[in-house]
Design an enzyme around this catalytic site. Structure first.
Site, PDB file in Angstrom:
ATOM      1  CB  CYS A   1      -0.896  -0.208   1.171  1.00 52.19           C
ATOM      2  SG  CYS A   1      -0.288  -0.507   2.666  1.00 52.19           S
ATOM      3  CB  SER A   2       1.243   4.301   1.686  1.00 50.07           C
ATOM      4  OG  SER A   2       2.017   5.377   1.914  1.00 50.07           O
TER       5      SER A   2
ATOM      6  CD  GLN B   1      -0.683   1.743   9.696  1.00 52.48           C
ATOM      7  OE1 GLN B   1      -1.389   2.107   8.605  1.00 52.48           O
ATOM      8  NE2 GLN B   1       0.287   2.629   9.942  1.00 52.48           N
TER       9      GLN B   1
ATOM     10  N   GLY C   1      -0.867  -1.534   6.848  1.00 52.18           N
ATOM     11  CA  GLY C   1      -2.048  -1.225   7.089  1.00 52.18           C
ATOM     12  C   GLY C   1      -2.943  -1.952   6.138  1.00 52.18           C
TER      13      GLY C   1
END
Length: 346
Positions: free
Chosen positions: A279-280, A323, A284
């Site tokens: 993802c980033s 997260q 998460g």
């Protein structure tokens, strides 16, 4: 090639969902290790899924009935919008900001805001090359009923780690990349576009060349086919890049349907190497994907499963996987929806 110290100074984006630290999921229970088999089972009652082991009913056929509940998109579905990449071939990769989802690589600003350090377990990190160089990526192995599901969880590439990323893909023989973010969300850069935007113009690196072979859009994710070529040997491999584009700027998707279909499509596309997910920050949404994929694999084989145990296994191998409480709850909502629809078909 970036050194460990250089990349660590770049820092990982561990707040890729822009949630407060107070929402961090804190797993306090001690659970069996990943090598232990689970023996107790609990059933699904009404609208609740117990955090203990859940056993999918033996008279349900996930393989046959899942497609009836959530039919997967074909690569020539009528709802796809075809893109003419040649129209975009001369765009500057970093010159503008575009908050639209999907499509070929969107040009973004070179400044990545909101970054912070992401710690990892060094024993599970993915080494690069003969010198075991550093990249912000971890091997994740989920064990359930003595079967192992193998992943790479990684941070979205930064401008100076893009070649490292493609080197990792090639060295691990990954044929699928699951990307669970748009490049820009809510005006914030989540991930740099690390692929070529033109069929005619490959992305050139010192040691690798990446070519865009084809791509198209479905209602909720983008499919791209890349060819990676190692310049020194001419060796090449094809990679299927699947970018989920319906995750909202904040929180989790309002409906689980699209994500259920996406996870299933990614799994069916996987052939070789660990399934690479990012993802980033790579913790998460990446954690949500891996958890749900492992549970779907269990349901398909009528195995019991324990979501808390799966999350615990992930967190032992990469810090911060899943997260927030909201993401953790979303895992249960997804699984509950699948089980309820399978029961309804029975």
């Amino acid at each position: 090639m970036s050194s460990p110290m250089e990349v660590r100074e770049k820092a990982g984006r561990d707040n890729d969902e822009d949630e407060d630290d107070s929402d961090d999921l804190n797993l306090r229970k001690s659970l069996p290790s990943s090598s232990q088999k689970k023996t107790s089972t609990k059933s699904v009652f009404g609208n609740k899924v117990n955090s203990e082991n859940v056993k999918s009913s033996h008279h349900l056929s996930f393989s046959n009935k899942y497609e009836l509940v959530f039919p997967e998109p074909l690569e020539n579905d009528n709802d796809e919008e075809m893109w003419d990449v040649d129209d975009l071939s001369y765009r500057n990769r970093w010159s503008s900001v575009d908050t639209e989802s999907a499509g070929p690589s969107k040009s973004v600003s070179p400044v990545l805001s909101g970054t912070s350090r992401l710690s990892k377990d060094d024993s599970t990190r993915v080494p690069l090359g003969k010198n075991n160089d550093y990249i912000n990526a971890s091997y994740i192995r989920i064990v359930n009923h003595e079967e192992e599901y193998f992943y790479i969880a990684t941070q979205g590439p930064l401008p100076d780690t893009i070649e490292d990323f493609w080197q990792m893909v090639m060295e691990n023989n990954c044929n699928v990349i699951a990307m669970i973010t748009r490049e820009i969300e809510g005006g914030v850069i989540k991930c740099y576009s690390y692929w070529p935007i033109s069929l005619k113009e490959p992305l050139e690196f010192q040691h690798f060349r990446v070519l865009l072979e084809s791509f198209h859009i479905t209602q909720y994710f983008t499919i791209r086919i890349f060819q990676i070529v190692r310049k020194s040997t001419g060796k090449s491999q094809f990679v299927k890049h699947l970018q989920f584009t319906k995750w909202p700027d904040h929180g989790t998707p309002a409906s689980a349907d699209f994500f259920i279909k996406y996870v299933s499509y990614v799994r069916k596309s996987h052939i070789t190497g660990p399934l690479l997910v990012h993802c980033s920050a790579g913790v998460g949404r990446t954690g949500v994907f891996i958890c749900v994929d492992a549970v779907f694999s269990a349901i398909k084989k009528n195995y019991s499963f324990n979501i808390m145990n799966i999350v615990t296994q992930m967190r032992k191998q990469r810090c911060g996987m899943i997260q927030t409480k909201e993401q953790y709850q979303f895992c249960y909502e997804i699984v509950l929806e699948v089980l309820q629809n399978l029961l309804a078909l029975n």
